[in-house]
Design a protein around this motif. Structure first.
Motif, PDB file in Angstrom:
ATOM      1  N   ALA A  85      -0.203   8.072  -4.439  1.00 43.09           N
ATOM      2  CA  ALA A  85      -0.581   7.950  -3.033  1.00 43.09           C
ATOM      3  C   ALA A  85       0.448   7.131  -2.275  1.00 43.09           C
ATOM      4  CB  ALA A  85      -1.956   7.301  -2.926  1.00 43.09           C
ATOM      5  N   TYR A  86       0.830   7.630  -1.095  1.00 39.74           N
ATOM      6  CA  TYR A  86       1.703   6.879  -0.196  1.00 39.74           C
ATOM      7  C   TYR A  86       1.244   7.169   1.224  1.00 39.74           C
ATOM      8  CZ  TYR A  86       5.757   5.044   2.233  1.00 39.74           C
ATOM      9  OH  TYR A  86       6.568   4.313   3.072  1.00 39.74           O
ATOM     10  N   HIS A  87       0.630   6.168   1.874  1.00 39.39           N
ATOM     11  CA  HIS A  87       0.082   6.351   3.217  1.00 39.39           C
ATOM     12  C   HIS A  87       0.163   5.029   3.967  1.00 39.39           C
ATOM     13  CE1 HIS A  87      -3.396   4.469   1.339  1.00 39.39           C
ATOM     14  NE2 HIS A  87      -3.462   5.470   0.473  1.00 39.39           N
ATOM     15  N   ASP A  88      -0.310   5.030   5.200  1.00 39.96           N
ATOM     16  CA  ASP A  88      -0.183   3.848   6.055  1.00 39.96           C
ATOM     17  C   ASP A  88      -0.811   2.604   5.447  1.00 39.96           C
ATOM     18  OD1 ASP A  88       1.294   4.969   8.087  1.00 39.96           O
ATOM     19  OD2 ASP A  88      -0.453   5.618   9.243  1.00 39.96           O
ATOM     20  N   HIS A  89      -1.884   2.783   4.698  1.00 39.83           N
ATOM     21  CA  HIS A  89      -2.634   1.624   4.212  1.00 39.83           C
ATOM     22  C   HIS A  89      -2.040   0.991   2.951  1.00 39.83           C
ATOM     23  CE1 HIS A  89      -5.599   2.589   7.228  1.00 39.83           C
ATOM     24  NE2 HIS A  89      -5.745   3.802   6.739  1.00 39.83           N
ATOM     25  N   ASN A  90      -1.229   1.744   2.210  1.00 39.73           N
ATOM     26  CA  ASN A  90      -0.664   1.158   0.980  1.00 39.73           C
ATOM     27  C   ASN A  90       0.862   1.173   0.967  1.00 39.73           C
ATOM     28  OD1 ASN A  90       0.106   3.812   0.443  1.00 39.73           O
ATOM     29  ND2 ASN A  90      -0.564   3.756  -1.693  1.00 39.73           N
TER      30      ASN A  90
END
Length: 307
Positions: A85-90
């Motif tokens: 996972a790679y998204h704004d939150h992590n």
């Protein structure tokens, strides 16, 4: 014998990779080390490119917004590459790990939930950091909701401006619309169904009856493109209510006459502060879409103190 992490990675990446199209299983060579920005379908899974499939299958790992969404694409084509996972939150925690993998000579593919990554999606900081670190960055073009809507809208395509989402609150939205009013280009906006009626009302009020198209659920089963003037579209959705699905709104450029004399004078005075009369007139004519001869005449008048 216990294998080191590097040895394990080498053994893993040297194993033959494959992807499947229908009944055919095809080999996927491991790409050269680097970060691959891979466009994925915006709805119809058949819109993925062969190069994208081979790259996703051959990569060491795939960085994606939502592993559940991306896994559906991989399952369709028999791809077993590891997902992270790679998204704004992590992103702040995940980015260093991805950069470390690149530094080890890894092959990282980056995708968004749908369409071309980085277009109204997270990811540009990873690309910037990879470039700064000297890693190879390779774009794999493909599906894009904004471009799909643009070519289906029936509006000018020679010059366009991608705005993304307008502000959610009406006051800020109206302010931004006023800033976009004189931009001499077709506008491309993203909008959610619940906010569409209010946004169309503000756009009609701020931009007038420009031609526009509401493109919904592109490439999917219930794809729709509703075309009309902004005021007519606003009236339709005020009565029909918010539509479902993902929406791209395309709005035609302003007519040349929409640039008032006051707007013209303001633009010319700013340009004349640093440019010759000829160059200032040319720059303002290009920006406003007004006839160059008329703009040049007005620039001469302002320069001579007649304004």
């Amino acid at each position: 014998m216990t294998l080191s992490p590097a040895t394990c990675d080498s053994a893993e990446t040297s194993a033959p990779r494959r992807f499947r199209i229908g009944a055919h299983s095809l080999p996927a060579a491991r790409p050269q080390p680097g970060l691959y920005i891979v466009a994925t379908p915006i709805g119809n899974l058949g819109d993925v490119t062969l190069r994208a499939l081979e790259t996703l299958a051959g990569a060491d790992l795939i960085a994606c917004e939502d592993t559940r969404v991306t896994r559906r694409l991989l399952e369709r084509y028999g791809i077993e590459t590891k997902l992270v996972a790679y998204h704004d939150h992590n992103a702040e925690q995940a980015r260093p790990r991805l950069l470390a993998r690149l530094a080890e000579g890894g092959v990282v593919a980056q995708v968004s939930d749908a369409g071309t990554p980085l277009v109204s999606d997270p990811g540009y900081k990873l690309v910037a950091a990879a470039i700064e670190a000297g890693h190879r960055v390779v774009p794999l073009p493909g599906a894009s909701a904004s471009l799909a809507a643009l070519v289906a809208a029936g509006l000018p395509t020679d010059r366009f401006f991608f705005e993304g989402f307008l502000p959610a609150k009406s006051g800020a939205r109206r302010t931004r619309i006023s800033e976009l009013k004189t931009l001499p280009a077709t506008l491309i906006l993203y909008e959610s169904g619940p906010r569409l009626p209010d946004s169309l009302a503000d756009l009609a009020d701020g931009l007038g009856p420009r031609p526009a198209a509401v493109c919904r659920e592109l490439t999917k089963t219930f794809e729709e493109a509703r075309r009309g003037t902004l005021d007519a579209l606003a009236a339709h959705y005020a009565e029909a209510g918010p539509p479902r699905g993902e929406i791209v709104l395309v709005i035609g450029p302003p007519a040349a006459a929409e640039a008032s004399e006051a707007d013209l004078d303001t633009a010319l005075k700013a340009a004349l502060a640093s440019l010759s009369v000829k160059d200032a007139a040319a720059a303002v004519a290009t920006a406003t879409g007004l006839p160059r001869r008329a703009v040049y005449a007005r620039a001469l008048a302002l320069q001579g103190g007649d304004g």
